[in-house]
Motif scaffolding. Structure first.
Motif, mmCIF file in Angstrom:
data_model
loop_
_atom_site.group_PDB
_atom_site.id
_atom_site.type_symbol
_atom_site.label_atom_id
_atom_site.label_comp_id
_atom_site.label_asym_id
_atom_site.label_seq_id
_atom_site.Cartn_x
_atom_site.Cartn_y
_atom_site.Cartn_z
ATOM 1 N N PRO A 100 22.512 -35.533 11.816
ATOM 2 C CA PRO A 100 23.065 -34.488 10.949
ATOM 3 C C PRO A 100 22.016 -33.403 10.690
ATOM 4 C CG PRO A 100 22.727 -36.543 9.738
ATOM 5 C CD PRO A 100 22.325 -36.810 11.138
ATOM 6 N N LYS A 101 22.442 -32.169 10.699
ATOM 7 C CA LYS A 101 21.532 -31.036 10.470
ATOM 8 C C LYS A 101 22.074 -30.211 9.316
ATOM 9 C CE LYS A 101 20.779 -30.500 15.370
ATOM 10 N NZ LYS A 101 21.233 -29.717 16.487
ATOM 11 N N PRO A 102 21.214 -29.414 8.680
ATOM 12 C CA PRO A 102 21.755 -28.520 7.655
ATOM 13 C C PRO A 102 22.723 -27.528 8.296
ATOM 14 C CG PRO A 102 19.451 -28.005 8.146
ATOM 15 C CD PRO A 102 19.760 -29.293 8.837
ATOM 16 N N LYS A 103 23.735 -27.157 7.556
ATOM 17 C CA LYS A 103 24.762 -26.246 8.073
ATOM 18 C C LYS A 103 24.111 -24.942 8.536
ATOM 19 C CE LYS A 103 29.115 -24.143 7.495
ATOM 20 N NZ LYS A 103 29.704 -23.920 8.802
ATOM 21 N N SER A 104 24.401 -24.587 9.789
ATOM 22 C CA SER A 104 23.810 -23.375 10.356
ATOM 23 C C SER A 104 24.903 -22.504 10.942
ATOM 24 C CB SER A 104 22.830 -23.732 11.474
ATOM 25 O OG SER A 104 21.834 -24.585 11.012
#
Lengths: 183, 477, 336
Positions: A100-104
């Motif tokens: 999971p990654k920060p929303k980009s």
């Protein structure tokens, strides 16, 4: 003896018919389950789960062809929701499908863009505007941050920019205390 | 004597009002720099209409209202635009926001003002005038006033003016009523005209006898000045409407639907100045109180740095930490180097003595004091339980969004539980979830549409090919 | 930190301290009419409760001092000590208190989380497990055959031996006597002439009940409790016993006897008003306390035990989440 047999078979008959009626009356459409799963999925359409979009993944989950822990954008929160919905155990995210990654949001460096339209074809939600030989632009409000446009770009002019916290999307933090820490 | 109604709960915190009412409103000297945020109201951020280096006049529009729910922003004095950039703003997040910086030239040169004769102007023109003049609710909510002044075919019986000012420390409305009663009355008359209201009721808490006397003297037959009991949050719009008219405005409904509309007294005065003189909202009265040598009320230009004002009131300590708003509903300013905005009714400089740290929270013992004090008739202990557990759906079922965040529950909690803080957190989490849901719904629709389009294109291509080959076949024959 | 920056409220400790203070008149009355035995059992219960509380907090990795200072363990201990015979052996009070604190309170999550009133759980465990010891109530000093002083009590509690036989000091409670005498088919009017009965309830114990009432009024005045619970509880018992007394005065004691006898008063003002295990809504409180009143009367009249307050409280505790869920008051602007 006979009484008991009669009573028991009568009871069995009655309960059986109630169950039978209930299964018809309260029948859950297969599609309804897909809808419910699809509603939980983040609609990034990133295909990291191995299916060509959120809906196909939802169908695969409903049919038991896929596990519930294959969606990195949804994160653990969504896995919990899916587990609750389907009545199965929670599983941690399967790392094979990504982290999971920060929303980009995607950002096109407009000075480098050659107007090849490859990214436009790759975008699952039509969030890139532009025409052949014309500079392309991301429509930020429509971009889901799926990254599918990054790889096709022949000049590497697309980068993913994390969404920064601003006044309009800022949230109050959970009061940072635990009553058992009282001391 | 008018019959007054009652609302549940409420508290009586120490008032600390006398400190800042000892002398009349002061006009501080012109600051060296003004920083004017473009988002000072509920709704869309105003769009800048000036550029860096441009000279602007006092009262000139520098940001125009964008979309329906928005309001204009004006230059508070004449001078030069220094920059249009992200600057620290008075917001609990401590984040930056788009601001226009202005260097005053000291000339105080006004733009040409255009007064309006309101009796001979139609309400729609008047509303546009207020929108262009940047008039927003000055009680703290800063909702664009022109929207609330549009009755849109609903009969407004009562126009309620809010001079209750129930929060401790804040006295800006008190001083305004004492010193500029006539402006309030005139503004109220304009509002009554726009709403076609039958009556005007001005509610003032009975701890402000001077303001009550001044308003009674100025109002004549135009409106009824009603002394209401002093109890926090009696100055909440819904609570005041209840006390004065007996009407309870449910959450999510507009008071206009029930025939009432409510404005702060300072808003009435700024409506008057905008209509009668054409002056936009470029300054407001702010109470500077708390840990300062000389607490008082200041008529400050929008964009004045808070520390400039604290300096005027006599700084007591080198390091200042301040609250914007009152001690019940205000918030910690990220620093005192932020500008005054239209919502800034009060700045309280903090000290350990004035606001001692609360003891560490203990578990909830379900004593029910919070429910007894809740002016919205909620069950705060249940809301706390659900918010703490992240069970936001259940919290909504128990009417989380009826909470007005007055803080009475936290004030009375024997276990010192940060109750209202939990509700703020739960509300903003729910809003974020709703934003995400909206975004994902949009993405789903767009994705489905795209799939369909691709299918259609494929189908059409196949059809065209089929036609072509059919044609070619027939030609060969 | 964020608003509100102000607070004005009694702390949990102050609330508990006021409840303890409100129990003092009743303790004084007990000493006056029944001798100083109650003081010994109060001390024993307090010490046990504080020790168990501290041990459980340590085991549960919670801060010990603030939770010990909140006074809730002490209150549980006092309420339990006041509910059981003061002449019990030392292990009776220790077992009951330990059970109340360890099992009924901490195993359910500690302060604020326990669904059942800990003191009443302790009482129920004792009366089921040790019925003999739990019925050896002290006779009022004026009626006892032998004089009981402080050293005798201490000696008895820890060694079990007494200069005179135990019967010389104890007697059945007024409610217990009533029950046995009714079984012997004696009419109420005749039973009431027995020496242990006073003007309204039992000799001495009626004054203890009055002292509880006094303490309860103090709590009402201090806004520690609201009127709903005591009123609904007392009124329900009064109404039911009143109706049945009118219907058949030979079989049913009068309403005033029911109020002054047994644990009615301590129940109304001190046990049912426990906020943690009771409902929070005003209507909920009325339902909860009426239910408890009705059950108390039922158990007293038809049950196997002479008094029913403890079981009534525990049974109603079970219903609290349901009562709360169904008695949510309408919110602002949404009243009918």
């Amino acid at each position: 003896m006979l009484d008991a047999i009669l009573v028991m078979s009568g009871l069995a008959l009655f309960l059986g018919s109630v169950l039978g009626y209930a299964s018809i009356r309260f029948h859950v459409q297969g599609n309804a389950l897909v809808e419910k799963i699809d509603a939980i999925l983040p609609q990034t359409q990133c295909a990291q789960c191995g299916f060509p979009g959120c809906r196909p993944y939802a169908e695969a989950i409903a049919e038991g062809r896929a596990d519930i822990n294959q969606c990195p954008p949804g994160g653990e929160a969504n896995i919990h929701k899916l587990a609750d919905l389907l009545g199965v155990e929670f599983k941690p995210l399967n790392a094979e499908h990504g982290e999971p990654k920060p929303k980009s949001l995607a950002f096109i460096d407009e000075s480098t863009c050659i107007g090849c339209t490859l990214c436009i074809q790759a975008c699952p939600v039509d969030a890139i505007s532009g025409a052949p030989k014309q500079m392309h632009t991301i429509i930020a409000s429509e971009c889901t941050g799926c990254e599918l446009c990054v790889a096709p770009c022949p000049v590497d002019c697309i980068s993913m920019v994390p969404v920064a916290e601003n006044i309009s999307n800022w949230k109050w933090k959970r009061p940072s205390y635990l009553e058992q820490d009282a001391a | 004597m008018r019959k007054l109604y009652h609302f549940n709960g409420g508290v009586h915190p120490p008032q600390h009002k006398s400190e800042s009412t000892r002398h009349p409103i002061i006009k501080p000297p012109l600051p060296e720099k003004l920083v004017i945020p473009l988002h000072q109201h509920i709704g869309n951020t105003a769009k800048p209409v000036v550029s860096k280096g441009e000279r602007v006049l006092k009262g000139q529009k520098i940001g125009r209202a964008e979309g329906y729910v928005s309001s204009a922003i004006h230059a508070p004095t004449s001078g030069t635009i220094l920059s249009i950039e992200q600057e620290p703003v008075p917001h609990p997040s401590g984040l930056r926001d788009l601001c226009i910086s202005l260097e005053p030239d000291g000339m105080e040169e006004w733009i040409e003002l255009q007064p309006v004769d309101y009796l001979n102007t139609d309400p729609s023109t008047l509303r546009n005038r207020l929108r262009d003049a940047g008039v927003v609710g000055l009680g703290g909510a800063v909702f664009p006033s022109f929207i609330k002044l549009n009755p849109s075919n609903r009969k407004i019986r009562t126009l309620v003016l809010n001079g209750a000012e129930c929060e401790p420390y804040i006295t800006c409305d008190d001083m305004l009523m004492r010193q500029r009663a006539a402006e309030i009355v005139e503004g109220a008359k304009i509002m009554r005209h726009m709403l076609q209201a039958d009556e005007i009721l001005l509610g003032i808490e009975d701890n402000k006898p001077e303001a009550i006397a001044a308003m009674k003297a100025a109002s004549g037959d135009e409106m009824e000045v009603v002394a209401v009991p002093t109890i926090y949050p009696g100055g909440g719009a819904k609570q005041l409407i209840r006390v004065l008219t007996g009407i309870e405005v449910p959450a999510g409904e507009r008071s206009t639907d029930l025939g009432v509309q409510c404005f702060n007294v300072a808003t009435a005065a700024s409506v008057y100045r905008a209509v009668r003189y054409g002056e936009p909202l470029i300054s407001r009265i702010v109470t500077i109180a708390g840990n300062v040598a000389n607490p008082g009320n200041y008529e400050a230009l929008i964009g004045t740095m808070i520390d400039h004002l604290i300096l005027q009131a006599g700084k007591n300590e080198e390091e200042n930490v301040a609250i914007m708003g009152g001690p019940m509903m205000g918030f910690d300013l990220p620093s005192v180097r932020v500008p005054l905005v239209k919502a800034t009714n009060c700045i309280i400089v903090k000290s350990e003595k004035l606001f001692p740290k609360r003891p560490a929270p203990m578990p909830c013992i379900r004593c029910g004091r919070c429910a007894e004090s809740c002016p919205a008739d909620l069950q705060p202990q249940e809301l706390y339980w659900f918010s703490k557990a992240g069970n936001f759906g259940k919290a909504q079922e128990y009417a989380l969004f009826d909470c007005i965040e007055c803080g009475c529950c936290s004030y009375v909690c024997p276990s010192s539980i940060p109750l209202v803080q939990f509700y703020r957190y739960a509300k903003s989490e729910i809003w974020a979830q709703e934003r995400e849901k909206k975004a994902s719904d949009l993405a789903r629709i767009r994705h489905d549409f795209r799939i369909e389009r691709i299918e259609r294109e494929k189908r059409e291509k196949a059809e065209r090919l089929a036609q072509k080959s059919a044609k070619a076949g027939s030609e060969q024959e | 930190m964020n608003s509100p920056y102000l607070a004005k409220t009694p702390s949990v400790t102050e609330i508990m301290a006021k409840v303890l203070l409100a129990l003092i008149p009743a303790i004084a009355a007990l000493v006056w009419f029944f001798g100083p035995a109650i003081l010994v059992s109060l001390c024993l219960a307090s010490a046990t409760a504080l020790l168990c509380e501290a041990a459980m907090l340590k085991l549960r990795k919670r801060p010990v001092t603030p939770f010990l200072m909140d006074g809730s363990a002490l209150l549980t201990a006092w309420l339990l000590a006041l509910s059981i015979p003061p002449m019990g052996p030392w292990w009776l009070i220790v077992t009951g208190t330990a059970f109340a604190i360890v099992i009924a309170k901490h195993l359910y999550g500690g302060l604020g989380s326990n669904p059942f009133n800990p003191a009443m759980v302790g009482y129920a465990v004792l009366i089921i497990s040790f019925p003999v010891q739990m019925t050896q109530w002290l006779a009022p000093a004026s009626l006892a055959q032998a004089h009981l002083d402080f050293s005798t009590i201490l000696h008895y509690m820890f060694s079990g031996s007494l200069p005179s036989p135990l019967d010389a000091y104890t007697s059945a409670t007024p409610l217990d006597t009533l029950k046995t005498q009714l079984h012997l088919a004696k009419p109420i009017t005749e039973i009431m002439t027995l020496p242990i009965y006073g003007k309204m309830g039992g000799v001495g114990s009626e004054w203890v009940a009055a002292a509880y009432l006094l303490g309860g009024l103090y709590l009402l005045q201090q806004k520690i409790i609201t009127w709903h619970v005591p009123f609904a509880f007392v009124a329900t018992i009064f109404v039911f016993s009143g109706i049945f007394n009118l219907y058949d005065p030979a079989l049913h004691a009068g309403p005033f006897f029911e109020l002054a006898g047994g644990a009615t008063m301590i129940g109304a003002f001190f046990i049912l008003t426990d906020p943690v295990t009771g409902p929070t809504t005003p209507r909920g409180k009325l339902i909860f306390a009426s239910g408890a009143g009705f059950l108390t009367w039922i158990i007293r009249t038809y049950g196997g035990y002479p008094d029913g307050v403890a079981f009534a409280v525990l049974l109603m505790n079970i219903c609290v989440p349901l009562i709360d869920a169904y008695t949510q008051p309408p919110v602002f602007g949404k009243k009918k």
